[in-house]
Design a protein around this motif. Structure first.
Motif, PDB file in Angstrom:
ATOM      1  N   SER A  46     -15.682  -9.584   9.030  1.00 43.77           N
ATOM      2  CA  SER A  46     -17.058  -9.147   9.196  1.00 43.77           C
ATOM      3  C   SER A  46     -17.553  -8.463  10.392  1.00 43.77           C
ATOM      4  N   ALA A  47     -17.092  -9.043  11.622  1.00 44.93           N
ATOM      5  CA  ALA A  47     -17.279  -8.287  12.737  1.00 44.93           C
ATOM      6  C   ALA A  47     -16.751  -6.887  12.733  1.00 44.93           C
ATOM      7  N   ALA A  48     -15.520  -6.776  12.317  1.00 47.79           N
ATOM      8  CA  ALA A  48     -14.869  -5.479  12.285  1.00 47.79           C
ATOM      9  C   ALA A  48     -15.504  -4.493  11.422  1.00 47.79           C
ATOM     10  N   ARG A  49     -15.977  -5.047  10.035  1.00 48.28           N
ATOM     11  CA  ARG A  49     -16.715  -4.253   9.117  1.00 48.28           C
ATOM     12  C   ARG A  49     -18.154  -3.699   9.900  1.00 48.28           C
ATOM     13  N   ALA A  50     -18.780  -4.841  10.615  1.00 49.73           N
ATOM     14  CA  ALA A  50     -19.970  -4.305  11.333  1.00 49.73           C
ATOM     15  C   ALA A  50     -19.768  -3.446  12.301  1.00 49.73           C
ATOM     16  N   PHE A  51     -18.443  -3.569  13.006  1.00 49.48           N
ATOM     17  CA  PHE A  51     -18.284  -2.276  14.030  1.00 49.48           C
ATOM     18  C   PHE A  51     -18.181  -0.981  13.249  1.00 49.48           C
ATOM     19  N   LEU A  52     -17.367  -1.084  12.503  1.00 50.95           N
ATOM     20  CA  LEU A  52     -16.876   0.192  11.701  1.00 50.95           C
ATOM     21  C   LEU A  52     -18.349   0.853  10.949  1.00 50.95           C
ATOM     22  N   THR A  53     -19.113   0.108  10.825  1.00 52.36           N
ATOM     23  CA  THR A  53     -20.443   0.802  10.145  1.00 52.36           C
ATOM     24  C   THR A  53     -21.380   0.931  10.896  1.00 52.36           C
ATOM     25  N   GLY A  54     -21.052   0.529  12.260  1.00 52.21           N
ATOM     26  CA  GLY A  54     -22.252   0.937  13.228  1.00 52.21           C
ATOM     27  C   GLY A  54     -23.409  -0.204  13.408  1.00 52.21           C
ATOM     28  N   GLU A  55     -23.041  -1.245  12.720  1.00 50.96           N
ATOM     29  CA  GLU A  55     -24.050  -2.414  12.845  1.00 50.96           C
ATOM     30  C   GLU A  55     -23.992  -3.196  14.060  1.00 50.96           C
ATOM     31  N   ALA A  56     -22.721  -3.357  14.559  1.00 46.38           N
ATOM     32  CA  ALA A  56     -22.452  -3.948  15.671  1.00 46.38           C
ATOM     33  C   ALA A  56     -21.546  -3.331  16.768  1.00 46.38           C
ATOM     34  N   GLY A  57     -21.416  -3.522  17.880  1.00 48.93           N
ATOM     35  CA  GLY A  57     -20.830  -3.227  18.986  1.00 48.93           C
ATOM     36  C   GLY A  57     -19.279  -3.755  19.011  1.00 48.93           C
ATOM     37  N   MET A  58     -18.629  -3.174  19.997  1.00 47.07           N
ATOM     38  CA  MET A  58     -17.084  -3.529  20.096  1.00 47.07           C
ATOM     39  C   MET A  58     -17.454  -4.904  20.846  1.00 47.07           C
ATOM     40  N   SER A  59     -18.184  -5.191  21.644  1.00 51.74           N
ATOM     41  CA  SER A  59     -18.164  -6.614  22.115  1.00 51.74           C
ATOM     42  C   SER A  59     -18.207  -7.671  21.251  1.00 51.74           C
ATOM     43  N   ALA A  60     -19.026  -7.448  20.073  1.00 46.33           N
ATOM     44  CA  ALA A  60     -19.323  -8.254  19.068  1.00 46.33           C
ATOM     45  C   ALA A  60     -17.767  -8.719  18.359  1.00 46.33           C
ATOM     46  N   LEU A  61     -17.094  -7.579  18.165  1.00 43.37           N
ATOM     47  CA  LEU A  61     -15.882  -7.667  17.495  1.00 43.37           C
ATOM     48  C   LEU A  61     -14.901  -8.326  18.395  1.00 43.37           C
ATOM     49  N   ALA A  62     -14.794  -8.174  19.846  1.00 38.87           N
ATOM     50  CA  ALA A  62     -14.040  -8.734  20.736  1.00 38.87           C
ATOM     51  C   ALA A  62     -14.301 -10.173  20.943  1.00 38.87           C
ATOM     52  N   ASP A  63     -15.430 -10.490  20.743  1.00 40.10           N
ATOM     53  CA  ASP A  63     -15.990 -12.054  20.858  1.00 40.10           C
ATOM     54  C   ASP A  63     -15.493 -12.929  19.409  1.00 40.10           C
ATOM     55  N   ALA A  64     -15.419 -11.971  18.400  1.00 35.89           N
ATOM     56  CA  ALA A  64     -15.043 -12.849  17.154  1.00 35.89           C
ATOM     57  C   ALA A  64     -13.496 -12.729  17.048  1.00 35.89           C
ATOM     58  N   ARG A  65     -12.883 -11.811  17.633  1.00 36.59           N
ATOM     59  CA  ARG A  65     -11.262 -11.741  17.716  1.00 36.59           C
ATOM     60  C   ARG A  65     -11.031 -13.029  18.891  1.00 36.59           C
ATOM     61  N   GLU A  66     -11.726 -13.215  19.802  1.00 39.54           N
ATOM     62  CA  GLU A  66     -11.295 -14.210  20.605  1.00 39.54           C
ATOM     63  C   GLU A  66     -11.633 -15.860  19.733  1.00 39.54           C
ATOM     64  N   ALA A  67     -12.688 -15.883  19.092  1.00 45.09           N
ATOM     65  CA  ALA A  67     -12.971 -17.204  18.452  1.00 45.09           C
ATOM     66  C   ALA A  67     -11.857 -17.257  17.333  1.00 45.09           C
ATOM     67  N   TYR A  68     -11.359 -16.176  16.510  1.00 46.09           N
ATOM     68  CA  TYR A  68     -10.467 -16.278  15.622  1.00 46.09           C
ATOM     69  C   TYR A  68      -9.138 -16.849  16.200  1.00 46.09           C
ATOM     70  N   PHE A  69      -8.732 -16.214  17.454  1.00 48.28           N
ATOM     71  CA  PHE A  69      -7.425 -16.752  17.781  1.00 48.28           C
ATOM     72  C   PHE A  69      -7.563 -18.295  18.696  1.00 48.28           C
ATOM     73  N   GLU A  70      -8.759 -18.353  18.983  1.00 54.11           N
ATOM     74  CA  GLU A  70      -9.072 -20.039  19.439  1.00 54.11           C
ATOM     75  C   GLU A  70      -9.005 -20.914  18.059  1.00 54.11           C
ATOM     76  N   SER A  71      -9.510 -20.441  17.057  1.00 54.24           N
ATOM     77  CA  SER A  71      -9.511 -21.336  15.921  1.00 54.24           C
ATOM     78  C   SER A  71      -8.045 -21.410  15.142  1.00 54.24           C
ATOM     79  N   ARG A  72      -7.111 -20.649  15.467  1.00 55.88           N
ATOM     80  CA  ARG A  72      -5.868 -20.821  14.744  1.00 55.88           C
ATOM     81  C   ARG A  72      -5.013 -21.803  15.247  1.00 55.88           C
ATOM     82  N   GLY A  73      -5.272 -22.076  16.677  1.00 51.69           N
ATOM     83  CA  GLY A  73      -4.686 -23.517  17.307  1.00 51.69           C
ATOM     84  C   GLY A  73      -3.250 -23.395  16.948  1.00 51.69           C
TER      85      GLY A  73
END
Length: 113
Positions: A46-73
């Motif tokens: 969702s964060a990547a989609r928001a980035f590509l559509t201009g609804e969110a910035g790269m920092s939101a995508l980077a934060d979502a990426r970090e949370a994604y990797f933390e959740s994978r354990g």
């Protein structure tokens, strides 16, 4: 079939289709995942989609990426393969932009590269 569809549309639309495909795959396989990795994977897409559509910035995508990797354990096997679909789609869609952000933040990528 997906590859053929992506070749027939413009680049931006192809990126969004790839994210949509990954989201659909994770939703279909959600019962095989625990809640945290499933939610983090979907939030990452969702964060990547928001980035590509201009609804969110790269920092939101980077934060979502970090949370994604933390959740994978340390999950392995099928759950890991299912959630990895999110990383593949986001990487295919936003990799160059994410690399610029990683270097701006001065951090190492969570996937070890």
């Amino acid at each position: 079939m997906l590859t053929n569809c992506l070749r027939e549309v413009d680049e931006r639309h192809g990126k969004l289709l790839s994210l949509g495909f990954a989201e659909h795959a994770i939703q279909v396989c959600r019962s095989a995942l625990s809640d945290e990795p499933a939610s983090a994977s979907l939030a990452y897409l969702s964060a990547a989609r928001a980035f590509l559509t201009g609804e969110a910035g790269m920092s939101a995508l980077a934060d979502a990426r970090e949370a994604y990797f933390e959740s994978r354990g340390d999950e392995g096997g099928l759950p890991s393969e299912i959630t990895w679909i999110a990383e593949i789609a986001v990487s295919a869609s936003c990799r160059r932009d994410m690399e610029v952000e990683q270097s701006r933040r001065g951090g190492k990528r969570r996937d070890g590269s």
